[in-house]
Every structure is written in structure tokens, then in C-alpha cells.
Design an enzyme around this catalytic site. Structure first.
Site, PDB file in Angstrom:
ATOM      1  N   GLN A  68       0.838  -1.198   0.000  1.00  0.00           N
ATOM      2  CA  GLN A  68       0.000   0.000   0.000  1.00  0.00           C
ATOM      3  C   GLN A  68       0.872   1.248   0.000  1.00  0.00           C
ATOM      4  OE1 GLN A  68      -1.730   2.428   2.436  1.00  0.00           O
ATOM      5  NE2 GLN A  68      -1.370   1.523   4.435  1.00  0.00           N
ATOM      6  N   ARG A  70       0.948   4.032   1.650  1.00  0.00           N
ATOM      7  CA  ARG A  70       1.349   4.662   2.910  1.00  0.00           C
ATOM      8  C   ARG A  70       2.300   3.758   3.687  1.00  0.00           C
ATOM      9  NH1 ARG A  70      -2.602   6.705   7.785  1.00  0.00           N
ATOM     10  NH2 ARG A  70      -1.149   8.149   8.737  1.00  0.00           N
ATOM     11  N   SER A  84     -11.013   6.651  20.514  1.00  0.00           N
ATOM     12  CA  SER A  84     -12.354   6.879  19.981  1.00  0.00           C
ATOM     13  C   SER A  84     -13.068   5.553  19.748  1.00  0.00           C
ATOM     14  CB  SER A  84     -12.258   7.673  18.668  1.00  0.00           C
ATOM     15  OG  SER A  84     -13.521   7.799  18.055  1.00  0.00           O
ATOM     16  N   LEU A  91     -16.632   2.894  13.279  1.00  0.00           N
ATOM     17  CA  LEU A  91     -17.815   3.468  12.644  1.00  0.00           C
ATOM     18  C   LEU A  91     -17.875   3.261  11.132  1.00  0.00           C
ATOM     19  CD1 LEU A  91     -18.079   6.813  14.634  1.00  0.00           C
ATOM     20  CD2 LEU A  91     -19.209   4.634  15.064  1.00  0.00           C
ATOM     21  N   GLY A 108      -8.351   1.066   5.067  1.00  0.00           N
ATOM     22  CA  GLY A 108      -8.688   1.027   6.480  1.00  0.00           C
ATOM     23  C   GLY A 108      -7.594   0.522   7.399  1.00  0.00           C
ATOM     24  N   GLU A 109      -6.332   0.610   6.976  1.00  0.00           N
ATOM     25  CA  GLU A 109      -5.268   0.084   7.843  1.00  0.00           C
ATOM     26  C   GLU A 109      -5.161   0.869   9.146  1.00  0.00           C
ATOM     27  OE1 GLU A 109      -0.485  -0.979   7.868  1.00  0.00           O
ATOM     28  OE2 GLU A 109      -1.544  -0.783   5.954  1.00  0.00           O
ATOM     29  N   ARG A 111      -7.632   2.121  10.838  1.00  0.00           N
ATOM     30  CA  ARG A 111      -8.677   1.577  11.707  1.00  0.00           C
ATOM     31  C   ARG A 111      -8.273   0.204  12.248  1.00  0.00           C
ATOM     32  NH1 ARG A 111     -12.865   2.035   7.234  1.00  0.00           N
ATOM     33  NH2 ARG A 111     -11.132   3.025   6.145  1.00  0.00           N
ATOM     34  N   GLU A 142      -7.955   6.573  -0.914  1.00  0.00           N
ATOM     35  CA  GLU A 142      -8.313   6.720   0.492  1.00  0.00           C
ATOM     36  C   GLU A 142      -7.318   7.606   1.230  1.00  0.00           C
ATOM     37  OE1 GLU A 142      -9.256   3.975   4.392  1.00  0.00           O
ATOM     38  OE2 GLU A 142      -7.406   3.666   3.286  1.00  0.00           O
ATOM     39  N   ASN A 143      -6.035   7.349   1.008  1.00  0.00           N
ATOM     40  CA  ASN A 143      -5.009   8.116   1.710  1.00  0.00           C
ATOM     41  C   ASN A 143      -4.958   9.562   1.248  1.00  0.00           C
ATOM     42  OD1 ASN A 143      -3.585   6.246   3.576  1.00  0.00           O
ATOM     43  ND2 ASN A 143      -3.258   5.069   1.716  1.00  0.00           N
TER      44      ASN A 143
END
Length: 313
Positions: A68, A70, A84, A91, A108-109, A111, A142-143
Site C-alpha cells: 500500500q 502509505r 475513539s 464506525l 482502512g489500515e 482503523r 483513500e489516503n
């Protein structure tokens, strides 16, 4: 960011159900034959998919994508997200791809990392069958949308889309909802000396500083200029002026045309260069006046030159 476009450029929302996962933890539906081994059979039997395509999945069955874009994660931000999650749960589901023996994270890494830190055993996921190119594109989108990539990571992701999947820059721009110019300028950062790129990663200089330094072709000069920018905390505008000065050496005003006298001053510059170990310029003015300019390439270099002058005194 430019207006949203069709295709993947519409954003990740198009890949997820409209309904957000409930903050209340869900219970995995178990069967009598369920085991801890993530075989294809147990993977299917250990998860209950709701009408929105979401399912709860054990964290132990999920692995990050090593390819990925990032590479660097803010640990403080991960801890805040974990806090959170402890209070509200995850969420938004992770987007994962079925790799037969495990599920690989597409989006979603952060998360996933925060959920592990929060002590969760399961997280909500959405499983999609995606090609390698789609996985790279979605991870990049996403990033970028969350502004999580540093400038070098973003540029490397664009380069991978071009090198591996033979995409054009305008195609990439459409996918990530950016202008082609933005993509081009991002990739130009990869022409910088590796040390300067690392300074961007370490947030010692910004992408704006780096783009100004790009005008300098020599890698060593790029690095010494970047160090000067960092040491003196120069703004982007000041960096641009510095680079312009480097590329266009100041012309000596009222330069004496006597070749013999010119040779004397050039010899003096060389002698001083031998003493300081850095470049020295003697700028002559009228009436035998002028100034001496001594370059230095780091804070340590400056301290060394100062010590040199103090020892002379």
C-alpha cells in the site's frame, strides 16, 4: 481538491454501503464446526453478512497490504483513533480482499491498527473482489482523501501506477480527482536527492520547499540547500529567492576590467576557500571597498567556521 469525477475518483463512499455500521458491537454468528484456522470454509461459516454487505471479522484473519502507498503512520493519531474506537466502536467498515488464506486490507489500515490497540477482537468489514490495480488505486484514493500520505509516498504511488499498470498521468489525475499538473508536480519530487526526499518524509521541509529546490540539478547542492532551508527555517518564498541566487550568481558591480587585478582576487578567493573549506566570494565595490561571502552547508559547518575565526583571534 478538484471536483469529484466518475469512476474511482468519486471517492470511497461508492465502495461502501450507505448505512454506517452501528457503534454497538456485533456478535459473530458461530457454528458447531467453527475453529481458529482461517480456512475458506471456516472463513465463510464464522461470519454473518448483513443486508448492507458488512460482516464482523476476527482481526487475526486480516493482514495489511505490504504494497500500500502509505508507509509511515502517526502513532499519536493512531492512539487517538484507538481511544475513539473504545468509546464508539469502528464506525466505518474496512474494505478487504479475499486472499484465500487470509483477508488483505484494501482501505482502512489505520482503523485496523487502532482496533488492535483498543483491544478489539473483531471489526466490521466489506469484502470485495478486486484486481491488483484496483487495490492500488483505492488505497491511493483513500489516503489522498484523508491527506494521510507524505509527498514522497504520494509520488511513489503515482509512479507505481505508471510503471506497473502503464497508466497515463491524465488517467491517474481523473482517478484521484486531481489536476494533471498536480500529479506531474508530485512525481517531479522523485527527481530530488534521496536525502532531500527523506527530509520531506521527516517533515524537516515541506513539498513547497522541495519544489523550489528542484530547480537545482546537482544532487549535492540540492541537499546542502535543503539543509540551509531547515537550519535557517526559511519560508517557501525565501527558499525560492535562495535558489534563484544559487542559479544566478550575483554579478560583481563595477567589476574591474584589469585582468591582472581579477586574477589577484580570484587567487584570494581560492586561498580563503582552502582555509574555510567552503566556497568564498569577494564582491568588489568602488574605492577598494567590498564584502566577503562565505558559504556553509550545515549547522555543524557554520560552527566549524566560527571556531576557525575564533582560533585566529
Amino acid at each position: 481538491m478538484a471536483g469529484k469525477k466518475s469512476g474511482l475518483g468519486r471517492g470511497l463512499d461508492a465502495l461502501f454501503p450507505e448505512k454506517t455500521v452501528q457503534s454497538k458491537p456485533k456478535t459473530t454468528v458461530k457454528t458447531a464446526k467453527q475453529t481458529n484456522t482461517a480456512t475458506p470454509e471456516t472463513k465463510k461459516s464464522s461470519q454473518h453478512e448483513n443486508s448492507n454487505g458488512e460482516r464482523m471479522m476476527k482481526l487475526s484473519m486480516i493482514e495489511p497490504n505490504r504494497e500500500q502507498p502509505r508507509k509511515k503512520f502517526d502513532e499519536d493519531a493512531i492512539q487517538e483513533l484507538a481511544d475513539s474506537i473504545k468509546q464508539y466502536g469502528v464506525l466505518q467498515p474496512l474494505l478487504v480482499s479475499d486472499k484465500k488464506d487470509y483477508y488483505e486490507i484494501v482501505a482502512g489500515e489505520r482503523r485496523w491498527r487502532a482496533a488492535k490497540l483498543a483491544g478489539l477482537k473483531e471489526v466490521p468489514v466489506v469484502v470485495r473482489e478486486l484486481s491488483t490495480q484496483e487495490i492500488v488505486e483505492i488505497s491511493l484514493i483513500e489516503n489522498i482523501q484523508r491527506e494521510d500520505l507524505n509527498p514522497v509516498e504520494e509520488a511513489m504511488a503515482y509512479k507505481r501506477l505508471i510503471d506497473e499498470f502503464h497508466m497515463k498521468q491524465d488517467e491517474i489525475a481523473e482517478r484521484v480527482s486531481k489536476s494533471r499538473t498536480a500529479v506531474t508536480n508530485s512525481m517531479r519530487l522523485l527527481k530530488l536527492d534521496a536525502r532531500v526526499q527523506q527530509m520531506m518524509v521527516d517533515e524537516m521541509i515541506s513539498a513547497g520547499h522541495a519544489r523550489a529546490i528542484l530547480a537545482i540539478e546537482d544532487p549535492e547542492k540540492q541537499y546542502t540547500t535543503a539543509m540551509k532551508v531547515f537550519d535557517e527555517k526559511l519560508s517557501v518564498r525565501e527558499t525560492e529567492k535562495l535558489v534563484k541566487t544559487i542559479l544566478t550568481p550575483q554579478k560583481r558591480k563595477d567589476k574591474v576590467t584589469n585582468p591582472a587585478e581579477d586574477a589577484i582576487y580570484e587567487s584570494l578567493e581560492e586561498r580563503m576557500k582552502g582555509i574555510t573549506g567552503t566556497r568564498v566570494f569577494i564582491h568588489r565595490k568602488k574605492n577598494n571597498k567590498g564584502k566577503i561571502e562565505i558559504e556553509y552547508y550545515s549547522r555543524d559547518d557554520l560552527d566549524r567556521i566560527i571556531d576557525l575565526f575564533e582560533s585566529i583571534g
